[in-house]
Design a protein around this motif. Structure first.
Motif, short mmCIF file in Angstrom:
data_model
loop_
_atom_site.label_atom_id
_atom_site.label_comp_id
_atom_site.label_asym_id
_atom_site.label_seq_id
_atom_site.Cartn_x
_atom_site.Cartn_y
_atom_site.Cartn_z
N GLU A 101 0.96 -1.12 0.20
CA GLU A 101 -0.07 0.05 -0.02
C GLU A 101 0.85 1.45 -0.05
N PHE A 102 0.31 2.36 -0.45
CA PHE A 102 0.77 3.78 -0.60
C PHE A 102 0.75 4.06 0.87
N VAL A 103 1.92 4.96 1.21
CA VAL A 103 2.10 5.68 2.52
C VAL A 103 2.25 6.92 2.20
N ILE A 104 3.36 7.47 1.56
CA ILE A 104 3.52 8.88 1.52
C ILE A 104 4.39 9.25 0.07
N VAL A 105 4.39 10.39 -0.40
CA VAL A 105 5.33 10.69 -1.45
C VAL A 105 5.44 12.01 -1.50
N ILE A 106 6.67 12.61 -1.95
CA ILE A 106 7.16 13.90 -2.18
C ILE A 106 7.28 13.84 -3.91
N LYS A 107 6.65 15.14 -4.10
CA LYS A 107 6.70 15.42 -5.58
C LYS A 107 7.95 15.69 -6.01
N TRP A 108 8.37 15.68 -7.35
CA TRP A 108 9.70 15.62 -7.96
C TRP A 108 10.30 17.12 -7.57
N SER A 109 9.24 18.12 -7.58
CA SER A 109 9.89 19.54 -7.24
C SER A 109 9.98 19.48 -6.06
N GLY A 110 9.67 18.84 -4.96
CA GLY A 110 9.99 18.84 -3.39
C GLY A 110 9.03 19.79 -2.98
N VAL A 111 8.00 20.23 -3.51
CA VAL A 111 7.01 21.22 -2.95
C VAL A 111 6.16 20.53 -2.38
N THR A 123 3.73 17.22 -0.86
CA THR A 123 3.85 15.88 -0.47
C THR A 123 2.36 15.30 -0.22
N PHE A 124 2.16 13.93 -0.25
CA PHE A 124 0.93 13.44 -0.19
C PHE A 124 0.95 12.20 0.83
N TYR A 125 0.04 12.08 1.60
CA TYR A 125 0.01 11.14 2.60
C TYR A 125 -1.32 10.12 2.62
N LYS A 126 -0.98 8.94 3.21
CA LYS A 126 -1.97 8.01 3.35
C LYS A 126 -2.74 8.80 4.75
N ASP A 127 -3.91 8.69 4.90
CA ASP A 127 -4.73 9.41 6.19
C ASP A 127 -4.29 8.97 7.21
N SER A 128 -3.71 7.73 7.50
CA SER A 128 -3.39 7.15 8.81
C SER A 128 -2.16 7.46 9.09
N VAL A 129 -1.32 7.97 8.36
CA VAL A 129 0.04 8.39 8.65
C VAL A 129 0.31 9.80 8.84
N LYS A 130 -0.90 10.75 8.61
CA LYS A 130 -0.91 12.12 8.69
C LYS A 130 -0.58 12.66 10.08
N GLY A 131 0.57 13.67 10.24
CA GLY A 131 0.68 14.15 11.52
C GLY A 131 1.78 13.11 12.12
N ARG A 132 2.07 11.93 11.75
CA ARG A 132 3.18 11.06 12.40
C ARG A 132 4.38 10.84 11.36
N PHE A 133 4.18 10.77 10.16
CA PHE A 133 5.17 10.53 9.35
C PHE A 133 5.58 11.63 8.29
N THR A 134 6.73 11.86 8.10
CA THR A 134 7.19 13.06 7.12
C THR A 134 8.14 12.51 6.32
N ILE A 135 7.93 12.89 4.96
CA ILE A 135 8.88 12.64 3.98
C ILE A 135 9.89 13.82 3.45
N SER A 136 11.11 13.45 3.25
CA SER A 136 11.95 14.58 2.58
C SER A 136 12.89 14.08 1.84
N LYS A 137 13.63 14.89 1.18
CA LYS A 137 14.43 14.51 0.16
C LYS A 137 15.82 15.58 0.25
N ASP A 138 17.22 14.88 -0.01
CA ASP A 138 18.27 15.86 -0.33
C ASP A 138 18.59 15.38 -1.66
#
Length: 125
Positions: free
Chosen positions: A46-56, A58-73
């Motif tokens: 199942e999908f959990v979380i994604v960060i768009k190519w631009s980095g601007v 992010t989209f989340y599965k409802d059950s992880v909102k407020g708990r999970f954070t995605i970032s990239k370098d």
């Protein structure tokens, strides 16, 4: 070709935190929508979380909102998943994924070009 290698999984008590890393090689994470998926025993991936190519965005599965954070370098070509307030139901193998730019939204990703091998996250109650 793009290779994705996850790390950082492990065993943690409920309420604890883990930080997963995904090291990419071969292609730039800046050129893809980068996401995390998970698969629990006996369940579909199942999908959990994604960060768009631009980095601007992010989209989340409802059950992880407020708990999970995605970032990239982009300079390190890495993607991260910070997981806080973990619950036993978060137990799964977590996979890093690279999707074509624009192919992911809050419903998930319509196509994934590359997958990592996965890292186990186990949350004990």
């Amino acid at each position: 070709q793009m290779q994705l290698a996850e790390s950082g999984g492990g065993l943690v008590q409920a309420g604890g935190s883990l930080n997963l890393s995904c090291a990419a090689s071969g292609r730039a994470v800046s050129a893809y929508d980068m996401g995390w998926f998970r698969q629990a025993p006996g369940k579909e991936r199942e999908f959990v979380i994604v960060i768009k190519w631009s980095g601007v965005k992010t989209f989340y599965k409802d059950s992880v909102k407020g708990r999970f954070t995605i970032s990239k370098d982009n300079a390190k070509n890495e993607v991260y998943l910070q997981m806080n307030s973990l619950k036993p139901e978060d137990t799964a193998v977590y996979y890093c994924a690279a999707a074509p730019p624009g192919y992911c939204n809050d419903d998930g990703c319509f196509s994934v070009d590359y997958w990592g091998q996965g890292t186990q996250v186990t949350v004990s109650s």
